[in-house]
Design a protein around this motif. Structure first.
Motif, PDB file in Angstrom:
ATOM      1  N   GLN A   1      -6.574   7.328   3.732  1.00  0.00           N
ATOM      2  CA  GLN A   1      -7.357   7.746   2.412  1.00  0.00           C
ATOM      3  C   GLN A   1      -5.404   8.348   1.800  1.00  0.00           C
ATOM      4  O   GLN A   1      -5.495   8.633   0.467  1.00  0.00           O
ATOM      5  N   VAL A   2      -4.267   8.470   2.611  1.00  0.00           N
ATOM      6  CA  VAL A   2      -3.295   8.241   2.513  1.00  0.00           C
ATOM      7  C   VAL A   2      -2.519   6.824   1.404  1.00  0.00           C
ATOM      8  O   VAL A   2      -1.103   7.217   0.760  1.00  0.00           O
ATOM      9  N   PHE A   3      -3.205   6.732   1.484  1.00  0.00           N
ATOM     10  CA  PHE A   3      -2.390   5.342   0.490  1.00  0.00           C
ATOM     11  C   PHE A   3      -2.481   4.812  -0.681  1.00  0.00           C
ATOM     12  O   PHE A   3      -4.473   4.798  -0.940  1.00  0.00           O
ATOM     13  N   TRP A   4      -2.629   4.506  -2.018  1.00  0.00           N
ATOM     14  CA  TRP A   4      -2.901   3.916  -2.959  1.00  0.00           C
ATOM     15  C   TRP A   4      -2.439   2.022  -2.716  1.00  0.00           C
ATOM     16  O   TRP A   4      -1.302   2.197  -2.906  1.00  0.00           O
ATOM     17  N   PRO A   5      -2.786   1.517  -2.991  1.00  0.00           N
ATOM     18  CA  PRO A   5      -4.880   1.345  -3.412  1.00  0.00           C
ATOM     19  C   PRO A   5      -4.834   1.806  -1.644  1.00  0.00           C
ATOM     20  O   PRO A   5      -4.358   1.357  -0.473  1.00  0.00           O
ATOM     21  N   VAL A   6      -6.424   1.825  -1.239  1.00  0.00           N
ATOM     22  CA  VAL A   6      -6.289   2.792   0.437  1.00  0.00           C
ATOM     23  C   VAL A   6      -7.084   0.943   0.884  1.00  0.00           C
ATOM     24  O   VAL A   6      -8.085   0.513   0.059  1.00  0.00           O
ATOM     25  N   PRO A   7      -6.521   1.208   1.913  1.00  0.00           N
ATOM     26  CA  PRO A   7      -6.641  -0.074   2.653  1.00  0.00           C
ATOM     27  C   PRO A   7      -7.727  -0.038   3.594  1.00  0.00           C
ATOM     28  O   PRO A   7      -9.041   0.534   3.497  1.00  0.00           O
TER      29      PRO A   7
ATOM     30  N   ASN B   1       0.583  -1.666  -0.175  1.00  0.00           N
ATOM     31  CA  ASN B   1      -0.069  -0.315   0.257  1.00  0.00           C
ATOM     32  C   ASN B   1       0.860   0.939   0.428  1.00  0.00           C
ATOM     33  O   ASN B   1       2.084   1.232   1.127  1.00  0.00           O
ATOM     34  N   PHE B   2       1.272   2.242  -1.034  1.00  0.00           N
ATOM     35  CA  PHE B   2       1.435   2.886  -1.038  1.00  0.00           C
ATOM     36  C   PHE B   2       0.771   4.504  -0.331  1.00  0.00           C
ATOM     37  O   PHE B   2       0.024   4.631  -1.525  1.00  0.00           O
ATOM     38  N   VAL B   3       2.237   4.797  -0.025  1.00  0.00           N
ATOM     39  CA  VAL B   3       1.770   6.128   0.479  1.00  0.00           C
ATOM     40  C   VAL B   3       1.541   6.769  -0.648  1.00  0.00           C
ATOM     41  O   VAL B   3       2.945   7.920  -1.251  1.00  0.00           O
TER      42      VAL B   3
END
Length: 280
Positions: free
Chosen positions: A189-195, A30-32
């Motif tokens: 919400q700061v992650f992609w994808p949202v965990p 999960n990328f910031v």
């Protein structure tokens, strides 16, 4: 370090698309994508210019760039070969001249790190966060402090005190190495994808002196595992298989000053270490 540009949502998605990277649950990716969150983590970790920092799972480089912006010398351990190969290119473009070493390895198999890093700062893959933490604390004695971002449930376990509902094996094993506390929360919400889980920052500081020898650690951790494998049972029962039988366990516990009818969740790491010492 001046002249560093952090990654934003657009750059991260473009970079992932160019590499053909689709974040996977298997690797806990999960990328910031929020620069403010990156700086929040770096600030919480008290990273200063010249610090030697190890980062596990740098991914596309969001946190890596934040650490380099603070002037740290970074050793990044990345299991995904595509990401490991691309990270130096990203850093050369976004942080020219920064001090970065990338190891394309599994953090669970690392036995030593270049430069003797003193801090661990990482967005740890949620599926292996505790094993990675304990492995690094065991194998990299130069680590004295740090901040890691983990799943909230895991973070509260690491920082739990005896007697709390979430106190367990990770709590005791982490306490062997140092003190741990919750240093902040992080929005999904700061992650992609949202965990689909919440995240927290956990800060740790290693004990000034080793808590015990490797042999003592091994014996203590075996007792911890047995106690929490059957956490509802009294210690004389749960530790019976490790100490011989329930009667032998009761005798050891009494010599260690621990009630045989107590349960693992009420014991500190010192209590477990004392039981291990008496049973040796």
């Amino acid at each position: 370090m001046s002249g560093v540009t952090l990654l934003g949502p657009v750059e991260i998605r473009e970079l992932a698309g160019r590499l053909g990277v689709q974040p996977t649950k298997k690797l806990g990716q999960n990328f910031v994508v929020d620069a403010n969150t990156v700086r929040k983590i770096v600030t919480a970790a008290n990273v200063a210019a010249g610090d030697r920092v190890v980062e596990v799972g740098p991914g596309l480089g969001s946190l890596t760039l934040g650490l380099l912006e603070a002037g740290a010398r970074v050793v990044a351990v990345e299991i995904d070969k595509r990401l490991a190969e691309e990270l130096p290119t990203t850093v050369a473009r976004m942080a020219p001249g920064a001090d970065l070493t990338v190891l394309a390895e599994d953090a669970l198999r690392v036995q030593d790190l270049p430069g003797e890093p003193t801090r661990l700062v990482a967005n740890l893959p949620y599926n292996v966060s505790v094993p990675v933490l304990l492995h690094l604390m065991e194998t990299v004695p130069s680590l004295t402090a740090g901040v890691v971002m983990v799943q909230a449930e895991v973070g509260y376990r690491l920082a739990a005190d005896p007697g709390s509902k979430v106190y367990g094996s990770p709590s005791v094993k982490a306490a062997w190495y140092g003190s741990w506390r919750i240093a902040g929360t992080v929005s999904r919400q700061v992650f992609w994808p949202v965990p689909n889980v919440d995240s927290v920052l956990v800060e740790f500081a290693r004990h000034a002196e080793p808590f015990g020898t490797e042999e003592e650690r091994s014996r203590t951790f075996a007792l911890v595992d047995a106690a929490f494998a059957q956490r509802r049972k009294m210690l004389r029962q749960s530790l019976g298989p490790v100490l011989g039988n329930a009667q032998a366990a009761s005798a050891v516990l009494e010599r260690a000053g621990v009630e045989p009818t107590a349960r693992g969740e009420s014991l500190t790491v010192h209590d477990f270490a004392r039981i291990a010492s008496v049973s040796a």
